[in-house]
Every structure is written in C-alpha cells, then in structure tokens.
Design a protein around this motif. Structure first.
Motif, PDB file in Angstrom:
ATOM      1  N   PHE A  38       0.788  -1.206   0.000  1.00  0.00           N
ATOM      2  CA  PHE A  38       0.000   0.000   0.000  1.00  0.00           C
ATOM      3  C   PHE A  38       0.826   1.264   0.000  1.00  0.00           C
ATOM      4  O   PHE A  38       0.393   2.275  -0.470  1.00  0.00           O
ATOM      5  CB  PHE A  38      -0.962   0.019   1.166  1.00  0.00           C
ATOM      6  CG  PHE A  38      -2.205  -0.694   0.813  1.00  0.00           C
ATOM      7  CD1 PHE A  38      -3.039  -0.156  -0.145  1.00  0.00           C
ATOM      8  CD2 PHE A  38      -2.510  -1.893   1.382  1.00  0.00           C
ATOM      9  CE1 PHE A  38      -4.192  -0.814  -0.524  1.00  0.00           C
ATOM     10  CE2 PHE A  38      -3.663  -2.563   1.014  1.00  0.00           C
ATOM     11  CZ  PHE A  38      -4.498  -2.031   0.065  1.00  0.00           C
ATOM     12  N   ASP A  77       8.349   5.003  -6.044  1.00  0.00           N
ATOM     13  CA  ASP A  77       7.960   3.731  -6.630  1.00  0.00           C
ATOM     14  C   ASP A  77       8.674   2.531  -6.034  1.00  0.00           C
ATOM     15  O   ASP A  77       8.763   1.488  -6.648  1.00  0.00           O
ATOM     16  CB  ASP A  77       8.154   3.760  -8.155  1.00  0.00           C
ATOM     17  CG  ASP A  77       7.319   4.848  -8.787  1.00  0.00           C
ATOM     18  OD1 ASP A  77       6.261   5.170  -8.229  1.00  0.00           O
ATOM     19  OD2 ASP A  77       7.725   5.368  -9.818  1.00  0.00           O
ATOM     20  N   VAL A 131      -7.607   7.567   5.102  1.00  0.00           N
ATOM     21  CA  VAL A 131      -6.363   8.331   5.042  1.00  0.00           C
ATOM     22  C   VAL A 131      -6.646   9.789   5.391  1.00  0.00           C
ATOM     23  O   VAL A 131      -7.516  10.414   4.776  1.00  0.00           O
ATOM     24  CB  VAL A 131      -5.737   8.254   3.638  1.00  0.00           C
ATOM     25  CG1 VAL A 131      -4.386   8.938   3.630  1.00  0.00           C
ATOM     26  CG2 VAL A 131      -5.616   6.804   3.184  1.00  0.00           C
ATOM     27  N   TYR A 132      -5.925  10.319   6.356  1.00  0.00           N
ATOM     28  CA  TYR A 132      -6.079  11.705   6.788  1.00  0.00           C
ATOM     29  C   TYR A 132      -4.769  12.463   6.601  1.00  0.00           C
ATOM     30  O   TYR A 132      -3.696  11.866   6.567  1.00  0.00           O
ATOM     31  CB  TYR A 132      -6.439  11.769   8.280  1.00  0.00           C
ATOM     32  CG  TYR A 132      -7.766  11.157   8.658  1.00  0.00           C
ATOM     33  CD1 TYR A 132      -7.867   9.800   8.917  1.00  0.00           C
ATOM     34  CD2 TYR A 132      -8.903  11.944   8.772  1.00  0.00           C
ATOM     35  CE1 TYR A 132      -9.087   9.224   9.271  1.00  0.00           C
ATOM     36  CE2 TYR A 132     -10.127  11.383   9.133  1.00  0.00           C
ATOM     37  CZ  TYR A 132     -10.212  10.026   9.377  1.00  0.00           C
ATOM     38  OH  TYR A 132     -11.414   9.475   9.729  1.00  0.00           O
ATOM     39  N   ALA A 133      -4.878  13.757   6.549  1.00  0.00           N
ATOM     40  CA  ALA A 133      -3.693  14.610   6.598  1.00  0.00           C
ATOM     41  C   ALA A 133      -3.446  15.000   8.046  1.00  0.00           C
ATOM     42  O   ALA A 133      -4.380  15.312   8.771  1.00  0.00           O
ATOM     43  CB  ALA A 133      -3.909  15.862   5.756  1.00  0.00           C
ATOM     44  N   PRO A 149       4.102  17.792   7.140  1.00  0.00           N
ATOM     45  CA  PRO A 149       2.871  16.993   7.041  1.00  0.00           C
ATOM     46  C   PRO A 149       3.190  15.501   6.938  1.00  0.00           C
ATOM     47  O   PRO A 149       4.237  15.115   6.429  1.00  0.00           O
ATOM     48  CB  PRO A 149       2.239  17.492   5.742  1.00  0.00           C
ATOM     49  CG  PRO A 149       3.393  17.916   4.904  1.00  0.00           C
ATOM     50  CD  PRO A 149       4.432  18.454   5.868  1.00  0.00           C
ATOM     51  N   VAL A 150       2.274  14.687   7.417  1.00  0.00           N
ATOM     52  CA  VAL A 150       2.376  13.231   7.287  1.00  0.00           C
ATOM     53  C   VAL A 150       1.007  12.683   6.880  1.00  0.00           C
ATOM     54  O   VAL A 150      -0.013  13.363   7.026  1.00  0.00           O
ATOM     55  CB  VAL A 150       2.804  12.564   8.615  1.00  0.00           C
ATOM     56  CG1 VAL A 150       4.188  13.020   9.041  1.00  0.00           C
ATOM     57  CG2 VAL A 150       1.784  12.831   9.710  1.00  0.00           C
ATOM     58  N   LEU A 151       1.002  11.471   6.361  1.00  0.00           N
ATOM     59  CA  LEU A 151      -0.258  10.765   6.132  1.00  0.00           C
ATOM     60  C   LEU A 151      -0.597   9.978   7.385  1.00  0.00           C
ATOM     61  O   LEU A 151       0.266   9.304   7.945  1.00  0.00           O
ATOM     62  CB  LEU A 151      -0.138   9.787   4.959  1.00  0.00           C
ATOM     63  CG  LEU A 151      -0.054  10.348   3.553  1.00  0.00           C
ATOM     64  CD1 LEU A 151       0.008   9.207   2.548  1.00  0.00           C
ATOM     65  CD2 LEU A 151      -1.252  11.235   3.250  1.00  0.00           C
ATOM     66  N   GLN A 188       6.385  12.533   4.938  1.00  0.00           N
ATOM     67  CA  GLN A 188       6.191  13.242   3.681  1.00  0.00           C
ATOM     68  C   GLN A 188       7.016  12.571   2.581  1.00  0.00           C
ATOM     69  O   GLN A 188       8.166  12.190   2.798  1.00  0.00           O
ATOM     70  CB  GLN A 188       6.633  14.704   3.838  1.00  0.00           C
ATOM     71  CG  GLN A 188       6.185  15.586   2.687  1.00  0.00           C
ATOM     72  CD  GLN A 188       6.437  17.051   2.985  1.00  0.00           C
ATOM     73  OE1 GLN A 188       7.364  17.391   3.705  1.00  0.00           O
ATOM     74  NE2 GLN A 188       5.622  17.918   2.436  1.00  0.00           N
ATOM     75  N   VAL A 218       6.248   9.728   1.100  1.00  0.00           N
ATOM     76  CA  VAL A 218       5.660   8.391   0.947  1.00  0.00           C
ATOM     77  C   VAL A 218       4.209   8.573   0.539  1.00  0.00           C
ATOM     78  O   VAL A 218       3.530   9.457   1.049  1.00  0.00           O
ATOM     79  CB  VAL A 218       5.751   7.610   2.275  1.00  0.00           C
ATOM     80  CG1 VAL A 218       5.060   6.264   2.160  1.00  0.00           C
ATOM     81  CG2 VAL A 218       7.204   7.432   2.679  1.00  0.00           C
ATOM     82  N   TYR A 219       3.738   7.740  -0.385  1.00  0.00           N
ATOM     83  CA  TYR A 219       2.349   7.920  -0.800  1.00  0.00           C
ATOM     84  C   TYR A 219       1.547   6.641  -0.702  1.00  0.00           C
ATOM     85  O   TYR A 219       2.085   5.537  -0.634  1.00  0.00           O
ATOM     86  CB  TYR A 219       2.263   8.504  -2.214  1.00  0.00           C
ATOM     87  CG  TYR A 219       2.882   7.654  -3.290  1.00  0.00           C
ATOM     88  CD1 TYR A 219       4.180   7.858  -3.705  1.00  0.00           C
ATOM     89  CD2 TYR A 219       2.137   6.665  -3.921  1.00  0.00           C
ATOM     90  CE1 TYR A 219       4.739   7.085  -4.699  1.00  0.00           C
ATOM     91  CE2 TYR A 219       2.684   5.894  -4.923  1.00  0.00           C
ATOM     92  CZ  TYR A 219       3.991   6.106  -5.297  1.00  0.00           C
ATOM     93  OH  TYR A 219       4.534   5.333  -6.275  1.00  0.00           O
ATOM     94  N   TYR A 220       0.258   6.869  -0.681  1.00  0.00           N
ATOM     95  CA  TYR A 220      -0.728   5.792  -0.637  1.00  0.00           C
ATOM     96  C   TYR A 220      -1.318   5.686  -2.028  1.00  0.00           C
ATOM     97  O   TYR A 220      -1.628   6.700  -2.661  1.00  0.00           O
ATOM     98  CB  TYR A 220      -1.798   6.179   0.371  1.00  0.00           C
ATOM     99  CG  TYR A 220      -2.941   5.207   0.493  1.00  0.00           C
ATOM    100  CD1 TYR A 220      -2.954   4.242   1.494  1.00  0.00           C
ATOM    101  CD2 TYR A 220      -4.009   5.261  -0.383  1.00  0.00           C
ATOM    102  CE1 TYR A 220      -4.007   3.353   1.615  1.00  0.00           C
ATOM    103  CE2 TYR A 220      -5.066   4.367  -0.264  1.00  0.00           C
ATOM    104  CZ  TYR A 220      -5.056   3.423   0.728  1.00  0.00           C
ATOM    105  OH  TYR A 220      -6.087   2.540   0.847  1.00  0.00           O
ATOM    106  N   THR A 221      -1.455   4.468  -2.531  1.00  0.00           N
ATOM    107  CA  THR A 221      -1.928   4.345  -3.906  1.00  0.00           C
ATOM    108  C   THR A 221      -3.096   3.389  -4.002  1.00  0.00           C
ATOM    109  O   THR A 221      -3.223   2.454  -3.206  1.00  0.00           O
ATOM    110  CB  THR A 221      -0.779   3.900  -4.831  1.00  0.00           C
ATOM    111  OG1 THR A 221      -1.255   3.806  -6.161  1.00  0.00           O
ATOM    112  CG2 THR A 221      -0.231   2.546  -4.410  1.00  0.00           C
ATOM    113  N   ASN A 222      -3.951   3.670  -4.984  1.00  0.00           N
ATOM    114  CA  ASN A 222      -5.183   2.893  -5.127  1.00  0.00           C
ATOM    115  C   ASN A 222      -5.672   2.951  -6.573  1.00  0.00           C
ATOM    116  O   ASN A 222      -5.575   3.971  -7.227  1.00  0.00           O
ATOM    117  CB  ASN A 222      -6.255   3.486  -4.184  1.00  0.00           C
ATOM    118  CG  ASN A 222      -7.594   2.804  -4.363  1.00  0.00           C
ATOM    119  OD1 ASN A 222      -8.596   3.447  -4.616  1.00  0.00           O
ATOM    120  ND2 ASN A 222      -7.608   1.486  -4.257  1.00  0.00           N
ATOM    121  N   THR A 223      -6.190   1.839  -7.038  1.00  0.00           N
ATOM    122  CA  THR A 223      -6.791   1.783  -8.367  1.00  0.00           C
ATOM    123  C   THR A 223      -8.236   1.338  -8.242  1.00  0.00           C
ATOM    124  O   THR A 223      -8.519   0.364  -7.561  1.00  0.00           O
ATOM    125  CB  THR A 223      -6.040   0.799  -9.275  1.00  0.00           C
ATOM    126  OG1 THR A 223      -4.696   1.240  -9.438  1.00  0.00           O
ATOM    127  CG2 THR A 223      -6.717   0.682 -10.640  1.00  0.00           C
TER     128      THR A 223
END
Lengths: 250, 250
Positions: B99, B104, B196-198, B216-218, B241, B243-248
């Motif tokens: 997740f 990448d 997911v919140y900021a 900021p963080v997730l 900061q 790092v990202y959350y990804t979804n399809t």
DNA sequence: AAGTGGTCTAGACCACCAT
DNA sequence: TGGTGGTCTAGACCACTTA
C-alpha cells in the motif's frame, strides 16, 4: 464470426486463448469503433452466441467479463447496455466518485472557479502521456461537504481527445466528470488511479478551503483511463484537514 | 446435503437464493468451524457436486465466489486450497500489503519497536467492536523504503481472539501480519478498510521517521477483517512526507 | 497415469421488465 | 405476453500438476 486467430501464427500452442476472451475483445472493439455508443442495447446473449458461433454459456462469460471491466451493465428483463453515466433510469456502471468524505458525509455538488485552454507543461505531458505543448484544457473546481469547502480540484484534460473542453465545462458545469466525457465526447471512463500524498496548505487552500498557514492537507493525483487505456484527464486535488480518503481492499 | 431453507419459513417467495450461494455459505461455515484449516485441500469440484447434490457447474460457481472473497485459491492440476499466508509453494490469496511506496519503491521489512499487553481504550473499543477495558495487545513497528524510515505503525489486536499476541509478536517478529494471524491463530484476513487523513508530524514521527517540526504526514486508520466479519486488528499508521498511498478503482 | 481445475456445449426453467 | 438475464444441469475435452 471470430477471427480464426491467424492459423499462420506460429506462437499458438502454449497460451491457448479462451474463446470467451476473444469474443470479449471483439465486443470491446465494436464499442471503440463506435458501432455501439454508451446507453445502446447490446444484442442478447442468444443473439451473440449465434453471431459468434459459440454456445450461450460462452457468450455469457464474455459479457460477464465486460461487466467486470465496467463496459456494460446488465439488467434482468431489460437486456445488456453499454455503460453510460447519463441520467435516466438505467445503465450506470461503477461510480468513481464517493472518494472523499468528512464526518461520514459525502461531498456535495461542485462549484466551478476557473476555465482555460492551454498547452501541456512537462508535468501535464507526463501524466497524460502526450507531448509537451499539446493542447489541454484546464478547469478548477471546489467541492463542499456539510456546507463547508472540502476539496479543490485542478483538472487537466487531453485536448486532442476532448476539443474545447474548457468552454464546454464553463457552459455545462457538470456535476459528474465521467458523465461529461460520456455525453460530450462519447468517452467511457473505466478505471481510475490515485496517489495520495501529505502536503501543507498552499495559498489557494487558505483562500478556498479555509486552511490555516502550516496546516496539513491531502494531495491526490488522480488519472482517469478510458476504455482504450488512454489517460483522458488527470487531477491535482487538495483536501483540507479533516476530510479523508477511504478505500476497501478485498 | 443442503439445508432445505426451512420449509416452514414463510418469507421465501421473493428473494429466492441461488443454490451456489447456499453452497458457498456452507463451505465458509466449514472453514470457520475448523473442519478445514488454512492450507488444506478442499474437495474437488466433482466431489463437492456429489456431496451437495448439485451439478459440477453449480459447485464450481460456489468455489469461484470463494476465490473472489479471498477464502480459497485454485491451482490447475493441484486442486483448491484454503487460502493461507504461510510460506511454501502455494495458496497465497490477495496481498493487502503494497500500500505504501516511495519513489515507486515498495516498503521493506519491518523493525519492531515495542510490545505490550493492555486493555482497550474507548477508541480501541470503537475500532475493534469490543468493550472498553477488554484485553488487547499493542505492537509498534517501523517500515523503511529505500533504506530510509518511511512509516510507523501502532497495531492493536483483539485479546480475546489472539491471546498473548504481544509476546508472540516479540518472539516471532513476523514480516507479514496476515501470515502471523494465520499461523498463530488460524485467522484468515480477507478484507481491509483504510481511511487516510492529513496530519502534522508528532514527536514520534520526528524521532523515528526523521520528520521535521510542522511537516505533514499521512495518517491512516486501517482495520483488518477476518472471514467471520470481525475486526481482528486495527492500526494507526503515520507515513512521512514523500511516501504515498496508492489505489486503483476499476 | 490419474486427478485437477479451465473451458465449452446444448439444452432447461425461472423471475423480471417492457409492451 | 414475449424476450431478457439469472440460474442450473449433465455431460465433454484439454492443460496442467503430482505421484
């Protein structure tokens, strides 16, 4: 009739392709060719079985796959129709909306802030898979939840697929983007990719979302794919603190 | 044999339940009862068809539904097995990991920071659907990406379903939580909900993720459901900061 | 070689929707 | 009432895995 898969093609033996997949792909081809447009009724399972010289069960399985891909919608007693986001009584596929909420409230109708025709920056080009300088349309809009501004969206649209999109956006101010592409350009959005980042509120967020300086926001980059696999539009979205992104994995 | 759906039950006519769903539900019941455990081989389609007195096609459809629900895994030539996260050559269902990423890159193996047995706070109770003061286990761990700390997880586990979880976590330090529940408690995680919140980096983020003050963080709240629909564990996750959350969505 | 899931066929009856 | 999709049956052959 099904193309006999090129009997001359030597690379056949191992990955024998199921008939239902061949049928499914030909049905997609016919949608892309414009033979059927969103909302149109597709031939019944029995008719498809005859047309492709397969059993009803095989035609059925092909249609089931199309349903999984959000291309068609089946309704018992009515028939199978090409998916469409247009209003009316029928045929809406999966909804890509509903992504943002706050205190468990859905976001409300959007307010449009800005419209512009322009050319692709390097970032636009990368996101849309087009050349730098290609025509694009830009639209900015604001969505609220519980009566309070919640998210701001910068939408960038491929100009070659969707000419004059900014002007049409300005005139129609659609509540659903998928519906807009459907009606205006006969483009069917079937898949959406999103990446969520943490960021700090910028000047625009402070202005339109009521964020304070130094307050965190969610930054989402969202790409919308059509049936042909092209990115039709992408969005750079900021959601103010308190609004959340939700997802279920099965 | 299939239970004849209570012939005495008056509310029958309208929502006639397909046979394959009844079969599927009975198969789930058998998994929950412990008759089959993760990794076990399920009877073949032909055997199931005979056992339930249905056609092979119907038994097949029941099994297909179980595959969709991440309960079993089918392998051509081998058979159908109850999904398991244990190592070995077979039978891994969908992965809920993957997740978080950065540049990448997938996140790497976790480092464990803390373990504790305790009782449920009001928030724990709400998230887990248990009573305040019920026993829970707490575990904190850190995951890195590209050699740099990326996310920190506070995991809270139901004590009644998973006794001594903190102690076992400390001893085994599993890389996969789903695998841990599978091996230790025969619990199969089949669904995960995430919000997911900021947020802003807190003291802990500054210490372990290298976040700066005001960065900021997730913040992710993630609930893991087992086959019976219970929340087995929830996590409060912070991702630095970048790092990202990804979804399809399809 | 035996057994498995993957695919396919050619029927059938039912519930639902439009006419 | 006729046509549709939803379900179900009872077979069949094939590719693959395992022993």
């Amino acid at each position: 009739m099904i193309e006999p898969t090129k009997a001359s093609d030597p690379k056949q033996p191992k990955p024998r392709k199921p008939i239902y997949l061949t049928v499914k792909e030909d049905l997609i081809r016919r949608v892309l060719s414009g033979e059927w447009r969103p909302g149109d009724l597709v031939p019944s399972e029995i008719a498809l079985a005859e047309e492709y010289s397969v059993s009803v069960g095989t035609a059925r399985k092909a249609v089931e796959k199309l349903v999984q891909d959000n291309v068609v919608v089946r309704q018992r007693g009515r028939g199978t129709t090409i998916a469409t986001y247009r209003g009316g009584k029928a045929a809406k596929p999966y909804k890509f909306l509903n992504f943002y909420s706050e205190q468990d409230e859905r976001t409300e109708r959007a307010t449009y802030l800005d419209f512009a025709e322009g050319t692709a920056t390097e970032f636009d080009a990368q996101q849309l898979g087009i050349a730098i300088g290609s025509p694009v349309s830009r639209v900015t809009r604001l969505r609220s939840a519980s009566g309070r501004p919640a998210i701001i969206e910068h939408i960038v649209v491929r100009g070659d697929f969707c000419p004059n999109a900014a002007e049409r956006f300005a005139r129609l101010r659609p509540s659903s983007i998928a519906s807009f592409f459907d009606r205006q350009y006969n483009l069917l959005i079937v898949r959406v990719d999103e990446k969520v980042y943490a960021a700090l509120a910028d000047q625009e967020d402070r202005e339109h979302l009521g964020s304070a300086e130094g307050e965190p926001v969610l930054e989402v980059i969202r790409s919308a794919y059509d049936l042909g696999g092209f990115v039709i539009e992408y969005r750079l979205i900021h959601a103010r603190q308190g609004v959340y992104y939700t997802n279920t994995t099965r």
